[in-house]
Design a protein around this motif. Structure first.
Motif, mmCIF file in Angstrom:
data_model
loop_
_atom_site.group_PDB
_atom_site.id
_atom_site.type_symbol
_atom_site.label_atom_id
_atom_site.label_comp_id
_atom_site.label_asym_id
_atom_site.label_seq_id
_atom_site.Cartn_x
_atom_site.Cartn_y
_atom_site.Cartn_z
ATOM 1 N N ASP A 66 -73.235 -6.500 -24.743
ATOM 2 C CA ASP A 66 -74.647 -6.140 -24.889
ATOM 3 C C ASP A 66 -75.597 -7.140 -24.236
ATOM 4 O O ASP A 66 -76.565 -6.751 -23.594
ATOM 5 C CB ASP A 66 -75.013 -6.010 -26.375
ATOM 6 N N ARG A 67 -75.335 -8.451 -24.415
ATOM 7 C CA ARG A 67 -76.286 -9.461 -23.960
ATOM 8 C C ARG A 67 -75.738 -10.461 -22.959
ATOM 9 O O ARG A 67 -76.454 -11.358 -22.541
ATOM 10 C CB ARG A 67 -76.808 -10.244 -25.168
ATOM 11 N N GLY A 68 -74.461 -10.339 -22.630
ATOM 12 C CA GLY A 68 -73.849 -11.317 -21.734
ATOM 13 C C GLY A 68 -74.409 -11.259 -20.322
ATOM 14 O O GLY A 68 -74.877 -10.226 -19.863
ATOM 15 N N GLN A 69 -74.379 -12.391 -19.651
ATOM 16 C CA GLN A 69 -74.840 -12.473 -18.269
ATOM 17 C C GLN A 69 -73.673 -12.917 -17.396
ATOM 18 O O GLN A 69 -73.032 -13.936 -17.677
ATOM 19 C CB GLN A 69 -75.981 -13.479 -18.134
ATOM 20 N N GLU A 70 -73.409 -12.138 -16.358
ATOM 21 C CA GLU A 70 -72.353 -12.503 -15.423
ATOM 22 C C GLU A 70 -72.886 -13.576 -14.478
ATOM 23 O O GLU A 70 -73.995 -13.464 -13.970
ATOM 24 C CB GLU A 70 -71.914 -11.292 -14.620
ATOM 25 N N VAL A 71 -72.092 -14.621 -14.278
ATOM 26 C CA VAL A 71 -72.482 -15.742 -13.431
ATOM 27 C C VAL A 71 -71.319 -16.068 -12.507
ATOM 28 O O VAL A 71 -70.183 -16.172 -12.959
ATOM 29 C CB VAL A 71 -72.820 -16.989 -14.291
ATOM 30 N N ARG A 72 -71.610 -16.219 -11.219
ATOM 31 C CA ARG A 72 -70.603 -16.754 -10.299
ATOM 32 C C ARG A 72 -70.630 -18.260 -10.487
ATOM 33 O O ARG A 72 -71.672 -18.900 -10.344
ATOM 34 C CB ARG A 72 -70.929 -16.391 -8.841
ATOM 35 N N ALA A 73 -69.503 -18.815 -10.847
ATOM 36 C CA ALA A 73 -69.452 -20.239 -11.169
ATOM 37 C C ALA A 73 -68.279 -20.905 -10.464
ATOM 38 O O ALA A 73 -67.259 -20.277 -10.202
ATOM 39 C CB ALA A 73 -69.324 -20.425 -12.675
ATOM 40 N N THR A 74 -68.464 -22.174 -10.184
ATOM 41 C CA THR A 74 -67.430 -22.989 -9.555
ATOM 42 C C THR A 74 -66.876 -23.946 -10.600
ATOM 43 O O THR A 74 -67.633 -24.534 -11.381
ATOM 44 C CB THR A 74 -68.023 -23.785 -8.381
ATOM 45 N N PRO A 88 -50.465 -30.047 -24.143
ATOM 46 C CA PRO A 88 -51.922 -30.100 -23.951
ATOM 47 C C PRO A 88 -52.413 -28.898 -23.140
ATOM 48 O O PRO A 88 -51.700 -28.364 -22.302
ATOM 49 C CB PRO A 88 -52.149 -31.389 -23.173
ATOM 50 N N LEU A 89 -53.643 -28.486 -23.431
ATOM 51 C CA LEU A 89 -54.258 -27.364 -22.717
ATOM 52 C C LEU A 89 -55.098 -27.875 -21.554
ATOM 53 O O LEU A 89 -55.706 -28.944 -21.647
ATOM 54 C CB LEU A 89 -55.166 -26.571 -23.659
ATOM 55 N N LEU A 90 -55.158 -27.099 -20.481
ATOM 56 C CA LEU A 90 -56.025 -27.431 -19.356
ATOM 57 C C LEU A 90 -57.384 -26.801 -19.599
ATOM 58 O O LEU A 90 -57.490 -25.576 -19.761
ATOM 59 C CB LEU A 90 -55.436 -26.920 -18.039
ATOM 60 N N ALA A 91 -58.412 -27.610 -19.678
ATOM 61 C CA ALA A 91 -59.779 -27.141 -19.903
ATOM 62 C C ALA A 91 -60.545 -27.212 -18.592
ATOM 63 O O ALA A 91 -60.337 -28.111 -17.789
ATOM 64 C CB ALA A 91 -60.462 -28.005 -20.952
ATOM 65 N N ALA A 92 -61.426 -26.220 -18.387
ATOM 66 C CA ALA A 92 -62.235 -26.183 -17.159
ATOM 67 C C ALA A 92 -63.712 -26.088 -17.529
ATOM 68 O O ALA A 92 -64.087 -25.327 -18.417
ATOM 69 C CB ALA A 92 -61.826 -25.000 -16.298
ATOM 70 N N GLU A 93 -64.524 -26.861 -16.818
ATOM 71 C CA GLU A 93 -65.975 -26.789 -16.968
ATOM 72 C C GLU A 93 -66.543 -26.237 -15.673
ATOM 73 O O GLU A 93 -65.936 -26.369 -14.610
ATOM 74 C CB GLU A 93 -66.528 -28.169 -17.291
ATOM 75 N N PHE A 94 -67.739 -25.661 -15.745
ATOM 76 C CA PHE A 94 -68.287 -24.910 -14.617
ATOM 77 C C PHE A 94 -69.706 -25.311 -14.258
ATOM 78 O O PHE A 94 -70.448 -25.834 -15.086
ATOM 79 C CB PHE A 94 -68.294 -23.409 -14.961
ATOM 80 N N GLU A 95 -70.041 -25.026 -12.996
ATOM 81 C CA GLU A 95 -71.414 -25.113 -12.486
ATOM 82 C C GLU A 95 -71.713 -23.782 -11.830
ATOM 83 O O GLU A 95 -70.835 -23.167 -11.224
ATOM 84 C CB GLU A 95 -71.541 -26.204 -11.420
ATOM 85 N N ASP A 96 -72.997 -23.346 -11.946
ATOM 86 C CA ASP A 96 -73.339 -22.133 -11.204
ATOM 87 C C ASP A 96 -73.497 -22.488 -9.729
ATOM 88 O O ASP A 96 -73.339 -23.643 -9.340
ATOM 89 C CB ASP A 96 -74.577 -21.441 -11.789
ATOM 90 N N LEU A 97 -73.798 -21.512 -8.890
ATOM 91 C CA LEU A 97 -73.852 -21.759 -7.455
ATOM 92 C C LEU A 97 -74.987 -22.690 -7.049
ATOM 93 O O LEU A 97 -74.965 -23.266 -5.967
ATOM 94 C CB LEU A 97 -73.932 -20.426 -6.704
ATOM 95 N N SER A 98 -75.989 -22.888 -7.939
ATOM 96 C CA SER A 98 -77.059 -23.845 -7.658
ATOM 97 C C SER A 98 -76.745 -25.223 -8.256
ATOM 98 O O SER A 98 -77.625 -26.058 -8.368
ATOM 99 C CB SER A 98 -78.396 -23.327 -8.189
ATOM 100 N N GLU A 99 -75.492 -25.421 -8.667
ATOM 101 C CA GLU A 99 -74.957 -26.669 -9.187
ATOM 102 C C GLU A 99 -75.510 -27.094 -10.545
ATOM 103 O O GLU A 99 -75.449 -28.251 -10.921
ATOM 104 C CB GLU A 99 -75.096 -27.800 -8.157
ATOM 105 N N ARG A 100 -76.058 -26.145 -11.300
ATOM 106 C CA ARG A 100 -76.455 -26.424 -12.688
ATOM 107 C C ARG A 100 -75.247 -26.169 -13.578
ATOM 108 O O ARG A 100 -74.491 -25.216 -13.355
ATOM 109 C CB ARG A 100 -77.604 -25.510 -13.124
ATOM 110 N N PRO A 101 -75.031 -26.975 -14.612
ATOM 111 C CA PRO A 101 -73.867 -26.761 -15.484
ATOM 112 C C PRO A 101 -73.968 -25.442 -16.254
ATOM 113 O O PRO A 101 -75.050 -25.055 -16.696
ATOM 114 C CB PRO A 101 -73.894 -27.943 -16.443
ATOM 115 N N VAL A 102 -72.849 -24.771 -16.360
ATOM 116 C CA VAL A 102 -72.750 -23.556 -17.176
ATOM 117 C C VAL A 102 -72.188 -24.005 -18.520
ATOM 118 O O VAL A 102 -71.109 -24.603 -18.567
ATOM 119 C CB VAL A 102 -71.819 -22.518 -16.514
ATOM 120 N N PRO A 103 -72.923 -23.763 -19.626
ATOM 121 C CA PRO A 103 -72.443 -24.251 -20.924
ATOM 122 C C PRO A 103 -71.166 -23.534 -21.354
ATOM 123 O O PRO A 103 -71.043 -22.324 -21.243
ATOM 124 C CB PRO A 103 -73.595 -23.948 -21.879
ATOM 125 N N GLY A 104 -70.210 -24.314 -21.822
ATOM 126 C CA GLY A 104 -68.966 -23.738 -22.316
ATOM 127 C C GLY A 104 -67.767 -24.211 -21.523
ATOM 128 O O GLY A 104 -67.884 -24.790 -20.446
#
Length: 186
Positions: A66-74, A88-104
């Protein structure tokens, strides 16, 4: 397809209680658990938590739909998270294409730094990132309903089999009585 989340949250527990009622009426009447009864007693505790999990996680899926936003992230960073005795689990963090961090964070072994993927985020940040496009609206609710229905069918079949066996073994005391001869006039 469930359109109302409250209907799903009320319907599935009611289906579970119906299945529990069938099991509770069936088990005391069994002299010794065998066949379908044993299978039903295994299916019940396995499928009930599955229904609860699918219904609960379906809430997150519904919000992202309903409210999610699709983001292309690196993938900006990957690191290992120790989770105790398991690997151990492999965790990944993301930035959007303008290099701002994507939370989560997403825990996925296949992700590598520099890889670009589509993630779905919740603007309020209360629901974890979802890898991929916005999820279908009722996918997990539908899976929970199917799981609950299979559980009820198993229990109903076990009860039917038990009833059929009891009827087949029942002695014919009253059903096949020979009629007593009538008094004949002399």
């Amino acid at each position: 397809m469930t359109q109302n989340v409250w209907l799903a949250l009320l319907l599935y527990p009611l289906l579970y209680l119906l299945a529990l009622g069938v099991l509770l009426t069936m088990v005391p009447s069994m002299e010794k658990p065998e066949g379908w009864g044993v299978l039903a007693m295994i299916v019940m505790p396995v499928s009930a938590p599955a229904v609860v999990h699918l219904t609960y996680s379906g809430l997150d899926q519904r919000v992202l739909h309903d409210r999610g936003q699709e983001v292309r992230a690196t993938v900006s960073d990957t690191y290992r998270v120790d989770v105790g005795p398991s690997a151990p689990l492999l965790a990944a963090e993301f930035e959007d294409l303008s290099e701002r961090p994507v939370p989560g964070t997403i825990y996925e072994e296949k992700l590598r730094a520099g890889q670009t993927i589509t993630v779905t985020t919740n603007p309020e940040g209360k629901i974890p990132l979802f890898m991929g496009e916005r999820p279908a609206e009722a996918g997990k609710f539908l899976a929970a309903g199917i799981t609950a229905a299979v559980e009820i069918l198993f229990l109903a079949w076990a009860a039917f089999q038990g009833t059929a066996e009891r009827l087949a073994l029942k002695t014919p005391d009253e059903t096949e009585r020979t009629p007593e001869p009538e008094d004949s006039p002399s």
